[in-house]
Every structure is written in C-alpha cells, then in structure tokens.
Design an enzyme around this catalytic site. Structure first.
Site, PDB file in Angstrom:
ATOM      1  N   GLY A 723       4.629  -2.786  -4.267  1.00  0.00           N
ATOM      2  CA  GLY A 723       5.596  -3.855  -4.113  1.00  0.00           C
ATOM      3  C   GLY A 723       4.988  -5.062  -3.420  1.00  0.00           C
ATOM      4  O   GLY A 723       3.773  -5.148  -3.248  1.00  0.00           O
ATOM      5  N   ASP A 845      -4.105   6.378   4.298  1.00  0.00           N
ATOM      6  CA  ASP A 845      -4.436   5.082   3.662  1.00  0.00           C
ATOM      7  C   ASP A 845      -4.932   4.096   4.721  1.00  0.00           C
ATOM      8  O   ASP A 845      -4.508   2.938   4.769  1.00  0.00           O
ATOM      9  CB  ASP A 845      -3.174   4.540   2.958  1.00  0.00           C
TER      10      ASP A 845
HETATM   11  N1  LIG Z   1       4.628  -6.519   9.191  1.00  0.00           N
HETATM   12  C1  LIG Z   1       3.743  -7.261   8.539  1.00  0.00           C
HETATM   13  N2  LIG Z   1       3.393  -8.461   9.024  1.00  0.00           N
HETATM   14  C2  LIG Z   1       2.470  -9.224   8.365  1.00  0.00           C
HETATM   15  N3  LIG Z   1       1.856  -8.853   7.211  1.00  0.00           N
HETATM   16  C3  LIG Z   1       2.183  -7.655   6.691  1.00  0.00           C
HETATM   17  C4  LIG Z   1       3.139  -6.808   7.305  1.00  0.00           C
HETATM   18  N4  LIG Z   1       3.230  -5.690   6.553  1.00  0.00           N
HETATM   19  C5  LIG Z   1       2.391  -5.823   5.511  1.00  0.00           C
HETATM   20  N5  LIG Z   1       1.738  -7.009   5.574  1.00  0.00           N
HETATM   21  C6  LIG Z   1       0.747  -7.514   4.637  1.00  0.00           C
HETATM   22  O1  LIG Z   1       1.333  -7.576   3.340  1.00  0.00           O
HETATM   23  C7  LIG Z   1       0.381  -7.259   2.340  1.00  0.00           C
HETATM   24  C8  LIG Z   1       0.912  -6.187   1.394  1.00  0.00           C
HETATM   25  O2  LIG Z   1       1.057  -5.000   2.137  1.00  0.00           O
HETATM   26  P1  LIG Z   1       1.241  -3.603   1.458  1.00  0.00           P
HETATM   27  O3  LIG Z   1       1.334  -2.608   2.543  1.00  0.00           O
HETATM   28  O4  LIG Z   1       2.367  -3.667   0.480  1.00  0.00           O
HETATM   29  O5  LIG Z   1      -0.049  -3.415   0.564  1.00  0.00           O
HETATM   30  P2  LIG Z   1      -1.571  -3.132   0.904  1.00  0.00           P
HETATM   31  O6  LIG Z   1      -1.668  -2.254   2.094  1.00  0.00           O
HETATM   32  O7  LIG Z   1      -2.317  -4.453   0.977  1.00  0.00           O
HETATM   33  O8  LIG Z   1      -2.085  -2.413  -0.415  1.00  0.00           O
HETATM   34  P3  LIG Z   1      -1.759  -0.947  -0.935  1.00  0.00           P
HETATM   35  O9  LIG Z   1      -0.276  -0.814  -1.061  1.00  0.00           O
HETATM   36  O10 LIG Z   1      -2.431  -0.937  -2.261  1.00  0.00           O
HETATM   37  O11 LIG Z   1      -2.328   0.005   0.055  1.00  0.00           O
HETATM   38  C9  LIG Z   1      -0.882  -6.838   3.069  1.00  0.00           C
HETATM   39  O12 LIG Z   1      -1.784  -7.931   3.084  1.00  0.00           O
HETATM   40  C10 LIG Z   1      -0.435  -6.558   4.476  1.00  0.00           C
HETATM   41  O13 LIG Z   1      -1.464  -6.842   5.408  1.00  0.00           O
END
Ligand SMILES: Nc1ncnc2c1ncn2[C@@H]1O[C@H](COP(=O)(O)OP(=O)(O)OP(=O)(O)O)[C@@H](O)[C@H]1O
Length: 880
Positions: A723, A845
């Site tokens: 997402g 992860d």
């Molecule tokens: N609370 C938050 N504050 C700021 N940035 C955030 C927060 N939570 C997530 N992000 C950022 O949003 C982006 C998407 O996060 P998400 O966890 O959906 O995916 P991911 O960890 O990058 O990838 P994957 O789901 O493939 O492991 C990332 O760059 C993450 O660092």
C-alpha cells in the site's frame, strides 16, 4: 619651284584637314577610353566579387553576370543614370549565395546601397572604408565572422548599418560615433562583447539601436537613455548589469526593451519623460521593489508591458488600468501581493493578462471582483492566474469573460467547489488548466463543448464521476491530464476519437474495465500513464501500433494475461512499468529487442521462465523483476534463483517430497490441533484486549480523506509492497500522522494489515513506531478500505539518509555517533520484541526503510506487515 610650292600648300591643307580629324579621333578615343577605364574598375570589382562566390544554388549570378552584357544590366546591379555609368546599388538578398565577400567591393566608390542580407556569406566583413557614398550597408542574416572593422567608421555617410544575425564578435567599434549620419544600427544576434559606448549619444540622428542577443556587459551608460531622436532601443538578451540609468530623456521613444539581462535596482521614477512609450519590456532581470504607482498615468500610450521574472513586490498599481491602448500585460513570476485591481477591467484593448506565479490573493467576494470587471475586456484571449493564492470557488461571473478566450490558466491555487458548468461556453478555448486545486464535482456538463481544446489539465483535484462520452468531440486534444482525481467508470469508446493525443495521464483514479483497444490508434502518443487504477483484463494488442511512444505506465492495476508480442515493435519506448498487476505467462523476453528501453519494471506479477542475461536484462539497475516467483536465472545482480540447479536436483527433490510430505502433513495436523487449543486459551485470557477500538482513537474514512487531502499525491510519503503511506493531520486531535492505506488488490495485503494490527495493538516500546489507530471500513464508492494510522516521523526513514536518491534536494548526512545511537535503538527494539513483549515476535522485515526517525533522530522500528509471533514460553525463544 612653283610646283614645289604648290605641293607644299597641298600638304599643309591636308594636314589642316586631317589634323582636326585626328584630334577629334584622338579626343573621342580618349573619351571612349576614359569610360572604359571607369567601367573596367567596377567591372573588375564585380567579376572579382563573383569569383569569390562559392555557392549560387539558384544560378542568380551564373547565368547573368557575364561580359556579354553590360554589368549595369546584371542581376542586382543598378548604375548611375548618367555616364560614367558607375555601380550605385548592389542588391543580392535572399539568394542563398555562399563564399566570402570580396574586398574588391571596396573599390565601387560610387556605391550607395549594398544589400547582401539573407545569404550564407562567411568570413570577415571586407574593407569598405573607401565607400564614401555608401548610405545603406545591409549584411544581416549571413554567417560572417570576426570583428566589426573600425575602418567601417570611415563610411561617413552611412545612414543604415545592419550586421544582425551573423557570428560577429569583438567590441562595438569605439569610433562608432564618427558615423554622425547614422539613424539605424542593428547588431542583434551576434557575439559582440564589451560595453555599450557612451559616445552613441553623439550620433544625434539615431532612431533605432538594436543590440539584442549579444554578450554586451557592464552598465547601460546614462547617455544611451538620453538620445533625443531615439524611437527604439533594444538591449535585451545581453549580460548588462547594474541599475537602469535614473534619467530617461528620449521624448520620441516608442519601444524600450531591456529584458533578459542582469539589471538590478528599481524602475526609475522619472517615467513621464518617456510618455511616448508604447512597448516596455524589462522582463527577466533582477529588478525589484514596488512599481511606480503612477506607471499607468506616466505612460498613457503603453500598449505592451512585460515585467515578468523579476523581484517586483507590493500591489499591482491600479493606474495600470488607465492607458487606453494597453493590450498585453505580463507581470508573471514576481512577488506581487494583494488583490488584482478591478481597474484592469477598463482596458478595452486587453488581449493578454499574465499574472502567473505571484502571491496575489482573493479570499472573499471582493477579492474575486476583478473577474467580473474583466468581463468588460471583450478582446481578452489569454488569462493566466496560475500559482497564486486565489481561494474559494471560481465565481460564476467567470462565464462573462470574452467568448474569444483561448487560454484560461488557474493551476496551483486554492480553488475549491465545483467548476461553473457554463464554462462550457468558452468554445474557443485552446488550453484550460485548473490542475492542483481542490475542485470537486463532475466535468460531464461542460467538457464536451470546448471543441477547440488542445490542452486540458485537471490533474490533482477531487473531480468525481465519469469521463463523459462527449469527450470524443475534443478531437484537437494533444495533452490530457486527469490524473490524481476520483474519476470512476469505464473509458468511453468515443475516447478513440482523440487521435492527436501526445500525452494521456489518467493515473491515480478509480477507472475500471478494460483498457480500450482504440488507444492503439493514437499514433503520436508519447506518454501513456494509466497506473494506480482498477483497469482489468488484458493489455490490448493494438497498443503495439504506437509509433512515437516513450513511456507506458500501467502499474498498480489488475491486468491479466501477458504482454502482447506486438510490443516488440515499440522501438521508441524508453520506460515500461507494468508492475503490481496479475500479469502472467512466459517472461516477455522480446522486450530485449527494444533498443530504446532504459527502464523496465514488471515486478509483482506472475511471469515465469528463465531471465536472459543480455540486453536490457543484463543491467540490474534499470530493470525490476521482484516478486515474480516463477522467474529464475538472469544477471547475478538480480539475485534470482538459479534455473539449472533446480533442474539437476529436480529428481532428488521429487523423491524427498514424496517421503517428506506425508511426514510433515501428519506433524502439521498435530501442531494445528495444538495451536488451536492454545489460541482458544489465549483468546480467553486476553478477551479484553481483542478490540482494537477500545484503546485507540476512532477514525472514519472521511477523517482520513480529509487529513490527507483526499490521499493526494502531494501528501504521499512512499509506497510499499502492500500500500501507500500518506502524510496527514487529524482534524480532531490536530495530530500529524502517517496513514498507511492498504492496496487490497495486492496479494497478501489483507494478511499484512491483520498482522500489523495484531502486532501493534498490544506492544509498546519507545523504539517501536507507535500506532494511533486502525480503520477498516468502506470508502466513498463502497470499496473495502483498510488503513493504519501512525505517528508521523518527521525525519523520514533511515533509508533516505543512507541512500541519497538523485532527485532529493540536499544530501543528508549522519555522523558516527548518530549511526551508533540508531543501531542501539534498533537493537533495543528487537530485544524487546524477542524477549520482553510478552509474546516473542520476529519482525521479519528489518531494513532501513522500516527504521523511522523522530524529531530528535531517535530510531523507531515500523512495518510489522510480515511479523511472526511465537506462542511458546518466551524464555525459550532465541532469535538472530
Ligand atoms: N510513521 C511514518 N512516518 C514517516 N514515514 C513513514 C512512516 N511509516 C512509513 N513511512 C515511510 O513510508 C514509506 C512506505 O512504507 P511501507 O512500510 O508501506 O513500505 P516499505 O517498508 O518502504 O516497503 P515494503 O512494504 O516493501 O517493505 C517508507 O518510505 C517508509 O519509510
């Protein structure tokens, strides 16, 4: 004796008779010879000039410039009307003549008019200093090089000197003021350097000075702005600096163009000395401060005013509504504030008003009154108000603007509400840009009437509804941007009429259904962006007919089938993104034949087979194949499983499977019964903790939509596997949050949501990303919607600090102490998860993008989407 005397007499008589004849003959001969002599000089000069011409594609000289005819009858040559017939005019313009200009022309001492403009003459300007009769020297639009010879200043009768459009360099001749009769001097479009000589002032006849598009530098001498007969002064596109001279004494001036220089300071107040001015351009400089409030009164004859790309500030003077002939106003890219004056509505000749990129405001009815006032400008064709602070609904009075309107640009303001449907009456509109506002409502009522539209940009708003079939009437459309809205429904078949489209952007909407095969008939399409919608079905084969396509983005849809083999002919394609779909079948390795392809993303699909190691597939940095479980082999950097190892061992594996499956099957059954029993027990024990809502704030879909401005792209922090994460501010608590919206079309997204809820609802630690709440509901259009809401981590993820991406503004740096402290924070979080949180949890992860940094750069671990829980006694768990 008598006979002798008689014969003597006869001889004398003969001499007397013959001598006058001889004398006469001698005289005539002399006259004839002298004429030949003069002609010979001009003839020789012209023949020598012809000899230096290396190219004469139209045969202008070849056929005609021969000694069979008198040179006065040669093409382009005009002679004096009385003997001795001398060359008075040589006019060979626009004949594509090439070669050097022979300096023998310098011997045509009777020459008054020399026009060799619009040819391809190269080399230096010849020495013409003997041409005392020369009044017109026109050598513009050639390829002449070198400096402007100072000797030219000996042609003291010159009235017009046009050397424009060549490759001349060096200085303006210092003795230019010797040309006291000069009225027109054109040196534009060369590489002339140095300063503008102040001595120009001494040429009192000067009416036109055209020095634009050179490399002139230094200040504009005060004297240049004090030339009594000057009508046009063009100094634009040079490197002039310093302030504009304070005193302007040019009582006859009509055009003053100082644009595209480095001029600074303010506009001098003494504008009334140039009240004759019709065109004033000071655009693209570093001029600042406020405009003289009387500018419109001081310049009553103004018709064109260009002041864009400067640092002007303060209010737009109301006096600008006073010059009756003012037709074009460009004040764009400045810092003007306040309201747009209603007085502009008095400009009956106004055809173009460009106020783009300022800080102009309209917060209430009064602020929007100018639109009503502009309704009086019946010639208005272009109204450009983009990138300002216009706020609220577009007033209905906009429909009273002239029906001749061809450009209406209001992008990047704070416009909200619906677009007045009667805007459809602007049937002459060529461009309508309302992008990056907060507009809502449908476009059905009005869009189909604007049949002359070439560019329609509604990107990044909250428009809803369908694309109406009437869009097919906009057959001239070349750019269509509907991305980042909430459009729904199918693409109507009439869309196929838009055959002139060059760019089509429909991404980030809720379009559904198949991609219409009619798109294939858009032969000049260069960009097709359909990503992040709900398009389903196969990719139409007809898309292989694109002839100029550069980018295809269809990622994040629910497309099925394989990539059509017709794609192998898309030779201009450089970017192809089909990721996050349900595409399957053999890897489309024919994409390897696409020589222009520089970026390929087919990740998160179900392609199968061996990945080639050559062509585009050889470069792991430009392709993305992740999460296609059936792919193997390929370049080592892709880190895919080997195809061959699998084959060799396949027999062994099959054998093992046959033995191991029954054993594991039985064991799993026993474990399942055991875990079900345990689960029941735990559930009973923790009954009070089961409801997420009990301890957490309740939020609705609307709360989250409001907090993230309808999940706008500008609030997007990043996308993960399941997402997208958006920045937002909750209305109630005013808390800054990060909202992770799960893309439930993605395989595993639902599981990831549950897993994350499960993990985060019960555990709490200073180094774990705190969850504020979860939301599982349906969205506006009834689709299931699941999101988690976390505290926003202002310093982003560790990933952005470690790996500077090219498009980031400034590289971020972490000191050693910070790195160690982040490592300790992460270790603390893991220690807690593994041993102290009651139920041992493995994150599964751990990576920099999941390590987030708060205000003080403390690290907090997030993303528990694939975390695993261990039910056994906590002290027994050991995790690495
Ligand atoms: N609370 C938050 N504050 C700021 N940035 C955030 C927060 N939570 C997530 N992000 C950022 O949003 C982006 C998407 O996060 P998400 O966890 O959906 O995916 P991911 O960890 O990058 O990838 P994957 O789901 O493939 O492991 C990332 O760059 C993450 O660092």
């Amino acid at each position: 004796m008598l006979l002798m005397r008689h014969s003597m007499l006869l001889a004398k008589l003969a001499v007397l008779i013959v001598l006058p004849f001889l004398l006469l003959c001698y005289g005539v001969g002399n006259v004839y010879c002298s004429t030949i002599h003069e002609n010979r000089e001009d003839l020789r000069s012209l023949l020598d000039f012809k000899k230096r011409i290396s190219s004469d594609p139209n045969g202008a000289l070849m056929s005609n410039w021969t000694t069979n005819t008198h040179f006065c009858q040669w093409n382009g040559v005009n002679c004096t009307s009385t003997p001795p017939y001398r060359v008075r005019e040589l006019i060979l313009t626009g004949l594509n003549l090439g070669g050097e200009i022979s300096s023998s022309l310098g011997n045509l001492t009777s020459l008054n008019y020399l026009d060799l403009s619009n040819n391809s003459f190269h080399g230096p300007i010849p020495l013409l200093n003997k041409l005392q009769n020369l009044e017109y020297l026109l050598l513009g639009s050639n390829l002449l090089q070198g400096v402007i010879p100072d000797a030219l200043t000996n042609c003291s009768n010159l009235v017009t000197l046009d050397l424009s459009g060549n490759n001349l360099n060096g200085l303006i001749p210092p003795r230019i003021s010797f040309l006291t009769k000069l009225a027109y001097i054109k040196l534009y479009s060369n590489h002339v350097t140095g300063e503008i000589p102040a001595s120009l002032r001494n040429i009192t006849n000067l009416q036109l000075v055209h020095f634009s598009k050179n490399q002139l530098n230094g200040r504009i001498p005060d004297e240049v702005m004090q030339m009594p007969n000057l009508m046009e002064l063009h100094l634009n596109q040079n490197n002039l600096s310093g302030s504009i001279p304070e005193v302007w004494q040019m009582p006859n001036i009509l055009v003053l163009d100082l644009s595209v220089n480095n001029l600074s300071g303010r506009i001098p107040r003494a504008l009334s000395n140039v009240s004759s001015l019709q065109g004033l351009s000071l655009a693209s400089n570093m001029l600042g401060s406020t405009l003289p409030s009387n500018i419109g009164d001081a310049l009553p004859n103004l018709t064109i005013l260009y002041l864009g790309e400067n640092y002007f500030e303060g209010h737009i003077p109301a006096s600008l509504g006073n010059p009756p002939g003012l037709g074009v106003i460009d004040l764009s890219s400045n810092y003007f504030t306040g309201q747009i004056p209603n007085s502009l509505g008095n400009l009956s000749q106004l055809s173009s008003l460009n106020l783009d990129q300022n800080m102009l405001q309209s917060t209430d009815n009064e602020g929007w009154e100018f639109i009503h006032a502009l309704g009086k400008c019946r010639s208005l064709k272009k109204l450009s108000l983009s990138i300002n602070r216009l706020q609220g609904a577009i007033p209905n009075s906009i429909v009273n603007l002239s029906s001749t309107l061809t450009y209406l640009l209001m992008s990047e303001n704070n416009l909200s509400g619906t677009v007045p449907p009667r805007i459809g009456r602007f049937s002459s509109l060529v461009q309508l840009s309302l992008d990056q506002n907060y507009l809502t409502g449908t476009i059905e009522e009005w869009v189909g009437n604007m049949t002359k539209l070439e560019r329609l940009n509604l990107r990044s708003n909250s428009f809803v509804g369908i694309i109406p079939p009437s869009i097919g009437q906009l057959t001239r459309l070349t750019y269509l941007f509907l991305a980042e809205n909430q459009f729904t429904g199918f693409i109507p078949p009439s869309f196929g009429n838009l055959k002139s489209l060059s760019e089509l952007h429909l991404s980030y909407n809720n379009f559904k259904g198949g991609i219409p095969s009619e798109l294939g008939s858009f032969r000049v399409l260069t960009i097709l962006n359909l990503s992040s919608n709900r398009f389903s079905g196969g990719i139409p084969e007809t898309l292989g007919k694109f002839e100029q396509i550069q980018t295809i983005q269809m990622d994040q849809n629910i497309l099925t089938g394989n990539v059509p083999s017709t794609f192998r002919t898309l030779n201009t394609l450089s970017r192809l993104n089909l990721s996050h779909n349900n595409l399957s079948g053999p890897l489309p390795d024919f994409l390897n034949d696409l020589k222009s392809l520089t970026k390929l993303d087919i990740s998160y699909n179900n392609f199968q087979g061996e990945v080639p190691t050559d062509g585009v597939f050889a470069n792991a940095t430009i392709i993305s194949l992740n999460d296609n479980p059936g792919l193997c082999g390929g370049a080592t950097d892709l880190h895919l499983r080997s195809c061959h190892v699998g084959n060799k061992r396949v027999g062994v594996v099959n054998y093992l499977i046959k033995i191991l499956i029954p054993i594991f099957g039985f064991m799993s059954l026993v474990l399942l019964v055991y875990f079900l029993f345990l689960e029941k027990k735990t559930r009973r024990a923790n009954a009070s903790e089961q409801s997420f809502g009990e301890h957490f704030e309740k939020v609705t879909y609307n709360d989250l939509a409001q907090a993230t401005r309808d999940f706008s792209e500008s609030n997007l922090i990043g996308r993960g596997s399941y997402g997208s994460v958006y920045r937002g501010k909750l209305k109630e608590s005013k808390m800054e949050v990060a909202v992770k919206v799960f893309d439930l079309e993605m395989q595993g997204a639902e599981r990831s949501f549950l897993s994350e809820c499960e993990a985060l609802r019960s555990i709490q630690h200073r180094n774990l990303l705190p969850i504020i709440t979860a939301c599982s509901t349906v969205d506006k259009v009834g689709n299931v919607f699941k999101a988690l809401v976390y505290e926003l981590m202002p310093n982003g993820s560790l990933d952005t600090w470690l790996h500077h991406k090219g498009d980031e503004e400034a590289p971020k740096r972490l000191g050693l102490t910070k790195i160690i402290s982040i490592a300790i924070n992460v270790a603390d979080a893991l220690d807690y998860l593994h041993y102290d949180c009651g139920r041992p949890t493995v994150h599964c992860d751990l990576k920099p993008s999941n390590i987030l940094l708060d205000d003080d750069m403390n690290a907090l671990l997030g993303d528990f989407g694939i975390a695993r829980f261990y039910q056994g006694p906590q002290s027994h768990g050991r995790f690495s």
